[in-house]
Design a protein around this motif. Structure first.
Motif, PDB file in Angstrom:
ATOM      1  N   UNK A 137      -7.366 -28.925  -1.157  1.00 58.07           N
ATOM      2  CA  UNK A 137      -6.611 -29.433  -2.232  1.00 58.07           C
ATOM      3  C   UNK A 137      -5.960 -30.536  -1.627  1.00 58.07           C
ATOM      4  N   UNK A 138      -5.770 -31.906  -2.372  1.00 60.28           N
ATOM      5  CA  UNK A 138      -4.997 -32.986  -1.842  1.00 60.28           C
ATOM      6  C   UNK A 138      -4.085 -33.087  -2.878  1.00 60.28           C
ATOM      7  N   UNK A 139      -2.994 -33.204  -2.445  1.00 56.58           N
ATOM      8  CA  UNK A 139      -1.702 -33.303  -3.161  1.00 56.58           C
ATOM      9  C   UNK A 139      -1.001 -34.819  -3.334  1.00 56.58           C
ATOM     10  N   UNK A 140      -1.571 -35.596  -2.262  1.00 57.74           N
ATOM     11  CA  UNK A 140      -0.888 -36.850  -2.477  1.00 57.74           C
ATOM     12  C   UNK A 140       0.292 -37.143  -1.494  1.00 57.74           C
ATOM     13  N   UNK A 141       1.003 -38.323  -1.760  1.00 56.60           N
ATOM     14  CA  UNK A 141       2.142 -38.579  -0.924  1.00 56.60           C
ATOM     15  C   UNK A 141       3.199 -37.696  -1.112  1.00 56.60           C
ATOM     16  N   UNK A 142       3.911 -37.622  -0.206  1.00 57.95           N
ATOM     17  CA  UNK A 142       5.264 -36.867  -0.217  1.00 57.95           C
ATOM     18  C   UNK A 142       6.654 -37.380   0.245  1.00 57.95           C
ATOM     19  N   UNK A 143       7.807 -36.684   0.075  1.00 58.09           N
ATOM     20  CA  UNK A 143       8.911 -37.229   0.335  1.00 58.09           C
ATOM     21  C   UNK A 143       9.486 -36.128   1.668  1.00 58.09           C
ATOM     22  N   UNK A 144       9.966 -37.088   2.623  1.00 58.92           N
ATOM     23  CA  UNK A 144      10.331 -36.640   3.947  1.00 58.92           C
ATOM     24  C   UNK A 144      11.919 -36.780   3.816  1.00 58.92           C
ATOM     25  N   UNK A 145      12.705 -35.673   4.275  1.00 60.47           N
ATOM     26  CA  UNK A 145      12.314 -34.263   4.702  1.00 60.47           C
ATOM     27  C   UNK A 145      12.241 -33.402   3.590  1.00 60.47           C
ATOM     28  N   UNK A 146      12.578 -33.530   2.586  1.00 63.64           N
ATOM     29  CA  UNK A 146      12.768 -32.745   1.295  1.00 63.64           C
ATOM     30  C   UNK A 146      11.482 -31.901   1.212  1.00 63.64           C
ATOM     31  N   UNK A 147      10.179 -32.360   1.162  1.00 67.85           N
ATOM     32  CA  UNK A 147       9.067 -31.765   0.969  1.00 67.85           C
ATOM     33  C   UNK A 147       8.367 -31.015   2.317  1.00 67.85           C
ATOM     34  N   UNK A 148       8.976 -31.164   3.383  1.00 67.67           N
ATOM     35  CA  UNK A 148       8.454 -30.704   4.716  1.00 67.67           C
ATOM     36  C   UNK A 148       8.376 -29.320   4.553  1.00 67.67           C
ATOM     37  N   UNK A 149       9.282 -28.426   4.351  1.00 68.80           N
ATOM     38  CA  UNK A 149       9.309 -26.938   4.192  1.00 68.80           C
ATOM     39  C   UNK A 149       8.220 -26.228   3.688  1.00 68.80           C
ATOM     40  N   UNK A 150       7.873 -26.840   2.499  1.00 69.57           N
ATOM     41  CA  UNK A 150       6.700 -26.366   1.522  1.00 69.57           C
ATOM     42  C   UNK A 150       5.513 -27.053   1.936  1.00 69.57           C
ATOM     43  N   UNK A 151       5.399 -28.185   2.558  1.00 64.11           N
ATOM     44  CA  UNK A 151       4.096 -28.534   2.969  1.00 64.11           C
ATOM     45  C   UNK A 151       3.706 -27.682   4.145  1.00 64.11           C
ATOM     46  N   UNK A 152       4.657 -27.668   4.978  1.00 70.12           N
ATOM     47  CA  UNK A 152       4.298 -26.839   6.363  1.00 70.12           C
ATOM     48  C   UNK A 152       4.196 -25.222   6.143  1.00 70.12           C
ATOM     49  N   UNK A 153       4.437 -24.943   4.852  1.00 65.51           N
ATOM     50  CA  UNK A 153       4.400 -23.441   4.881  1.00 65.51           C
ATOM     51  C   UNK A 153       2.936 -23.141   4.253  1.00 65.51           C
ATOM     52  N   UNK A 154       2.316 -24.247   3.877  1.00 67.50           N
ATOM     53  CA  UNK A 154       1.133 -24.059   3.331  1.00 67.50           C
ATOM     54  C   UNK A 154      -0.295 -24.455   4.062  1.00 67.50           C
ATOM     55  N   UNK A 155       0.009 -24.670   5.421  1.00 71.13           N
ATOM     56  CA  UNK A 155      -1.051 -25.135   6.384  1.00 71.13           C
ATOM     57  C   UNK A 155      -1.248 -24.320   7.614  1.00 71.13           C
ATOM     58  N   UNK A 156      -2.143 -24.350   7.944  1.00 68.45           N
ATOM     59  CA  UNK A 156      -2.682 -23.676   9.439  1.00 68.45           C
ATOM     60  C   UNK A 156      -2.484 -24.664  10.699  1.00 68.45           C
ATOM     61  N   UNK A 157      -2.927 -25.684  10.163  1.00 70.04           N
ATOM     62  CA  UNK A 157      -3.032 -26.741  11.218  1.00 70.04           C
ATOM     63  C   UNK A 157      -2.563 -28.155  10.960  1.00 70.04           C
ATOM     64  N   UNK A 158      -1.912 -29.121  11.768  1.00 70.89           N
ATOM     65  CA  UNK A 158      -1.397 -30.325  11.622  1.00 70.89           C
ATOM     66  C   UNK A 158      -2.293 -31.292  12.247  1.00 70.89           C
ATOM     67  N   UNK A 159      -2.912 -32.041  11.181  1.00 72.41           N
ATOM     68  CA  UNK A 159      -3.790 -33.199  11.695  1.00 72.41           C
ATOM     69  C   UNK A 159      -2.985 -34.192  12.208  1.00 72.41           C
ATOM     70  N   UNK A 160      -3.096 -34.522  13.639  1.00 68.01           N
ATOM     71  CA  UNK A 160      -2.448 -35.551  14.500  1.00 68.01           C
ATOM     72  C   UNK A 160      -3.472 -36.606  14.980  1.00 68.01           C
ATOM     73  N   UNK A 161      -4.647 -36.309  14.708  1.00 61.96           N
ATOM     74  CA  UNK A 161      -5.471 -37.296  15.164  1.00 61.96           C
ATOM     75  C   UNK A 161      -5.532 -38.434  14.399  1.00 61.96           C
ATOM     76  N   UNK A 162      -5.537 -39.672  15.092  1.00 63.19           N
ATOM     77  CA  UNK A 162      -5.446 -41.095  14.430  1.00 63.19           C
ATOM     78  C   UNK A 162      -6.691 -41.943  14.830  1.00 63.19           C
ATOM     79  N   UNK A 163      -7.734 -42.325  13.887  1.00 61.84           N
ATOM     80  CA  UNK A 163      -8.935 -43.001  14.281  1.00 61.84           C
ATOM     81  C   UNK A 163      -8.961 -44.440  13.737  1.00 61.84           C
TER      82      UNK A 163
END
Length: 153
Positions: free
Chosen positions: A25-51
Motif C-alpha cells: 500500500x502506498x499512502x502518498x505524502x504526509x504531515x509531520x509531526x501529526x501523522x507520524x504516530x499512525x505511520x510508524x504504528x503500521x510498519x516493521x522497518x524504516x527505509x533510510x537508504x538513499x540512492x
C-alpha cells in the motif's frame, strides 16, 4: 505499507509497480509531526537508504532515521553511507552492502519473528537522545545569547 514522496521512481511508476499486490500500500505524502504516530504504528522497518546519488546520499542522516527510531522502528540503509554506520554503531536495524536487493530479500526470507523482536527491542532500548533533542539546542542558544550579552554586541 509505504508513505512519503516517491522521489526517484515517481508516484505513477511506483503505483504501477505495486498495482495488484494487496500486501503493498502506498499512502502518498504526509504531515509531520501529526501523522507520524499512525505511520510508524503500521510498519516493521524504516527505509533510510538513499540512492539518489552524489555526496549528499553518502553522508546524510535523514529525518526519517530519527522519526522511526523515536517510535522504535528498526532502520534499513546502505552500509557504506553515514546512515548505515549510524545504524550499525547503535544496532538499530540493518545496513547492507551491495547487491542491496539480494541482501534485503535474503534478510526478509530468513528473519524469524523472534529475530525481529530482538531488533525492535534494541531500537526501543536506545536513549531518547539518539533520536530527539532533549535540550542541547536550548543550551546552545542560551550560551550564544550569554556570549553576545557579555561582549556587548
Amino acid at each position: 505499507y509505504m508513505q512519503g514522496y516517491a522521489s526517484l521512481l515517481g508516484e505513477q511508476n511506483l503505483l504501477r509497480t505495486i498495482d495488484g499486490r494487496p500486501n503493498m500500500v502506498f499512502e502518498g505524502e504526509y504531515s509531520a509531526p501529526e501523522d507520524l504516530p499512525s505511520i510508524y504504528s503500521e510498519v516493521h522497518f524504516n527505509w533510510c537508504a538513499d540512492f539518489s546519488g552524489g555526496d549528499n546520499s553518502q553522508w546524510l542522516l535523514p529525518n526519517r532515521l530519527y522519526e522511526g527510531g523515536y517510535f522504535g522502528i528498526p532502520a534499513i540503509a546502505a552500509a557504506q553511507h553515514e546512515t548505515g554506520r549510524y545504524i550499525q554503531e547503535r544496532q538499530i536495524g540493518v545496513a547492507f552492502d551491495p547487491p542491496f536487493v539480494r541482501q534485503l530479500t535474503e534478510l526478509l526470507l530468513r528473519m524469524t519473528p523472534e529475530e525481529y523482536r530482538r531488533m525492535r527491542s534494541r531500537t526501543e532500548d536506545r536513549p531518547l537522545t539518539d533520536f530527539v533533542d532533549t535540550g542541547d539546542i536550548e543550551r546552545m542558544t542560551n550560551l550564544a545569547a550569554a556570549q553576545q550579552h557579555s561582549s556587548g554586541i
